[in-house]
Design a protein around this motif. Structure first.
Motif, PDB file in Angstrom:
ATOM      1  N   LEU A 162       0.818  -1.212   0.000  1.00  0.00           N
ATOM      2  CA  LEU A 162       0.000   0.000   0.000  1.00  0.00           C
ATOM      3  C   LEU A 162       0.860   1.274   0.000  1.00  0.00           C
ATOM      4  O   LEU A 162       0.648   2.183  -0.797  1.00  0.00           O
ATOM      5  CB  LEU A 162      -0.904  -0.058   1.225  1.00  0.00           C
ATOM      6  N   ARG A 195       2.635   1.566  -3.329  1.00  0.00           N
ATOM      7  CA  ARG A 195       1.737   1.905  -4.421  1.00  0.00           C
ATOM      8  C   ARG A 195       1.430   3.398  -4.390  1.00  0.00           C
ATOM      9  O   ARG A 195       1.350   4.047  -5.421  1.00  0.00           O
ATOM     10  CB  ARG A 195       0.443   1.090  -4.301  1.00  0.00           C
ATOM     11  N   TYR A 196       1.302   3.940  -3.186  1.00  0.00           N
ATOM     12  CA  TYR A 196       1.066   5.379  -3.089  1.00  0.00           C
ATOM     13  C   TYR A 196       2.286   6.151  -3.577  1.00  0.00           C
ATOM     14  O   TYR A 196       2.172   7.084  -4.369  1.00  0.00           O
ATOM     15  CB  TYR A 196       0.731   5.757  -1.646  1.00  0.00           C
ATOM     16  N   VAL A 208      -9.209   4.831  -5.526  1.00  0.00           N
ATOM     17  CA  VAL A 208      -8.740   4.537  -4.188  1.00  0.00           C
ATOM     18  C   VAL A 208      -8.920   5.752  -3.283  1.00  0.00           C
ATOM     19  O   VAL A 208      -8.521   6.858  -3.632  1.00  0.00           O
ATOM     20  CB  VAL A 208      -7.252   4.139  -4.213  1.00  0.00           C
ATOM     21  N   TRP A 244      -7.383   7.332  -0.681  1.00  0.00           N
ATOM     22  CA  TRP A 244      -6.066   7.184  -0.054  1.00  0.00           C
ATOM     23  C   TRP A 244      -6.084   7.418   1.447  1.00  0.00           C
ATOM     24  O   TRP A 244      -5.480   6.681   2.211  1.00  0.00           O
ATOM     25  CB  TRP A 244      -5.065   8.119  -0.722  1.00  0.00           C
ATOM     26  N   ILE A 291      -7.703   4.478   3.347  1.00  0.00           N
ATOM     27  CA  ILE A 291      -6.944   3.244   3.215  1.00  0.00           C
ATOM     28  C   ILE A 291      -5.642   3.341   4.015  1.00  0.00           C
ATOM     29  O   ILE A 291      -5.181   2.368   4.615  1.00  0.00           O
ATOM     30  CB  ILE A 291      -6.696   2.931   1.718  1.00  0.00           C
ATOM     31  N   MET A 292      -5.059   4.525   4.061  1.00  0.00           N
ATOM     32  CA  MET A 292      -3.836   4.676   4.846  1.00  0.00           C
ATOM     33  C   MET A 292      -4.134   4.603   6.343  1.00  0.00           C
ATOM     34  O   MET A 292      -3.322   4.096   7.118  1.00  0.00           O
ATOM     35  CB  MET A 292      -3.156   5.997   4.517  1.00  0.00           C
TER      36      MET A 292
END
Lengths: 304, 309
Positions: free
Chosen positions: A123, A126-127, B271, B273, B276-277
């Protein structure tokens, strides 16, 4: 039951829970998989209803270009990652092997990447690799360069970089441990004889560390074949098949294409490969140990 | 102990290394407190208004108050967190107890088949989870079942509801048993190297005083190998807590763990972000805590596993 038979039974009683668990959840499934790999098997079927097809699954895979692709991706990934991590990890260990304040804090920070869930590592990367909002491209653009299509054109390289980030510390820490357990007398003797730093590293430190390094590299190699989640989250195997390692292909064949027989045959191929690597690890580490012991004795004699 | 002075380039290298290993984690931490607008808009550095909205969205199903920014709680993160905790804790506990006993037997008793057991243990360590996926999926769904017409099966269906035969798949225990089996080889291996160091005379003294084998084990050996147990516990917990593939194959709607939730939300086109983070951060908290407080045990475990392997 007399006391004596009780004593004779004790080791087995201590072992039974472990044996039963591993039997039910590891060995039986593995046998089941080997059995299933000779069958035309659909997830909805009970295995006794399936048709025996002999080696068909294995032969299909053997000539399947997609499987070749993912096998070569896996091999490239695993070997590149291990070589790069060994070079960087051992190099850094040689540099950091000094008497400095706060080395334990340093080690704590370095093991952080390894402990975090692979899913989360995927994750984060990917960011960071994201074409527009990602850290890397934003930095590149603010410096006036073109952005790079990390997870597109350079997907495999990007995945490799992420793995190097996560696992180099493993090798660094093991090499540091190996360095610190080297016989001080050998190094002392070399220093008195006027060996330069390079000579010390090349002729004494590296050869004496070799047994640990070989085992570390092979452990890492075996683990590199297990990597799945990081790649799944970062690229899902794409674009195309460019990052689809065998583990990922097994899971896709089983869940998306619903061909359990083929997936089982693929698992068997992977298992054979790993079995070969493990055997090699045993053999090489035995040879290396013997050689290092001989070398240590030799150095000891010369200095003493 | 004296410390050598190093030249400035060395400290610069150290700083770069620390930045590289901690940077991505910090980045995620900072971003989990940003709104998506700030993440995409590119508010650089620390110039933003931190908000816990992402965490609220993630945990919406177990929060006790209503959220203003959310009409419908779609992300069942709280439930997944509880599932993850149950599965990771129980499987860690079981693995330790079972593994400890097995390791003790392997070290202390000479009996037929000891070498075979050791070798099998070591071989099994190389099996990747992906290889187990196919057979476990098949077995847990089709073979390890209790028919719904049998006494026990009917009883379970009466109490818990549901249709079809009662199978291991989709239950917590189904996931737990595979994690226990997967971790056992490593735990046995690590603990062996610690038990070897327990002096035999100590055990014999206890035996002379009239302690049985189980008493000797629980009263004498167990307290002495605490560091090894800690290392083994952390490694087992880490795998059970982080694992995705097998959990995703074996869980159903109610037994989803956190990694599955994260992957499912990642693969969607758009997404979110920030959220999800935040979920990633929540998943990463236990491992980070372990790392900060038990790094010595982790390193012991790692070196024991490799150097003696």
């Amino acid at each position: 039951m007399t006391a004596q038979t009780f004593n004779r039974m004790t080791p087995y009683m201590f072992l039974i829970p472990a044996a039963v668990t591993m039997g039910i959840a590891l060995l039986y499934p593995l046998g089941y998989m080997i059995y299933g790999s000779f069958r035309d098997w659909d997830p909805s079927q009970n295995i006794s209803e399936t048709e025996f097809v002999g080696l068909k699954n294995y032969i299909t895979l053997f000539f399947d270009p997609a499987f070749h692709e993912s096998l070569s991706v896996t091999l490239i990934f695993a070997f590149t990652v291990v070589v790069a991590e060994m070079l960087i990890g051992v190099g850094l260990a040689l540099l950091l092997d000094r008497n400095i304040r706060g080395i334990s804090v340093l080690r704590t920070l370095f093991i952080l990447p390894m402990m975090i869930a692979p899913v989360v590592v995927g994750l984060m990367w990917r960011y960071m690799y994201h074409p527009t909002v990602g850290t890397f491209n934003r930095t590149l653009k603010s410096l006036g360069f073109e952005g790079i299509d990390w997870l597109g054109q350079h997907a495999l390289l990007s995945v490799i970089i992420a793995d190097i980030w996560q696992w180099t510390p493993f090798i660094l820490i093991l090499s540091l441990a190996a360095l610190q357990s080297l016989p001080a007398s050998a190094l002392e003797a070399a220093r008195i004889d006027g060996a330069t730093t390079w000579q010390q590293i090349w002729h004494i430190k590296l050869p004496l560390m070799m047994p640990v390094l070989v085992v570390t590299a092979l452990l890492r190699l075996i683990d590199a074949f297990k990597v799945l989640e990081v790649i799944l989250v970062m690229t899902e195997g794409g674009p195309g098949l460019s990052t689809e390692i065998v583990a990922l292909r097994i899971s896709r064949t089983a869940t998306e294409f619903r061909e359990l027989g083929t997936a089982a045959a693929m698992s068997n191929y992977l298992l054979l490969l790993l079995l070969f690597l493990t055997m090699a690890m045993f053999a090489i580490s035995r040879i290396q140990e013997a050689r290092a012991a001989r070398l240590a004795r030799q150095i000891e004699e010369e200095s003493g | 102990m004296t410390f050598e002075r190093q030249n400035p380039a060395f400290y610069a290298l150290l700083a770069v290394l620390i930045f590289m290993s901690v940077g991505p984690v910090l980045l995620m931490f900072v971003n989990s407190f940003k709104l998506d607008v700030d993440i995409i808009g590119g508010t650089t550095g620390l110039l933003f208004l931190p908000t816990i909205q992402n965490y609220e969205t993630a945990l919406c199903d177990i929060l006790w108050y209503e959220l203003d920014h959310l009409d419908f709680c779609s992300l069942k993160f709280g439930g997944a967190l509880i599932n993850s905790l149950i599965i990771a804790l129980i499987s860690t506990g079981l693995t330790l107890v079972i593994g400890c006993m097995a390791a003790y037997a392997l070290v202390r008793f000479r009996f037929f088949g000891r070498d075979t057991v050791s070798l099998t243990t070591l071989m099994v360590r190389m099996v990747p989870p992906a290889v187990l996926l196919v057979p476990v999926f098949g077995l847990w769904n089709n073979e390890f079942c209790i028919g719904k017409t049998t006494l026990v099966g009917a009883w379970i269906r009466d109490i818990f509801g549901g249709r079809g035969d009662v199978c291991l798949a989709g239950t917590h225990s189904g996931i737990i048993i595979i994690y226990v089996a997967m971790n056992l080889p490593f735990v046995i291996w690590i603990l062996q190297s610690f038990i070897v160091q327990v002096p035999r005379s100590l055990e014999e003294a206890a035996r002379v005083d009239g302690a049985g084998p189980f008493q000797v084990f629980f009263r004498i050996v167990l307290p002495l190998i605490k560091p090894g147990l800690a290392a083994a516990a952390i490694f087992t917990f880490r795998i059970a807590w982080n694992e995705y593939l097998l959990a995703s194959a074996l869980s159903d709607r109610n037994t989803k763990t956190v990694p599955i939730l994260i992957v499912n939300n990642m693969s969607e086109f758009n997404v979110e972000w920030g959220v999800i983070m935040a979920t990633g951060m929540l998943l990463a908290i236990p491992p980070i805590i372990f790392t900060l407080f038990a790094s010595r045990q982790i390193i012991t475990g790692m070196t024991a596993g490799a150097v003696k392997g």
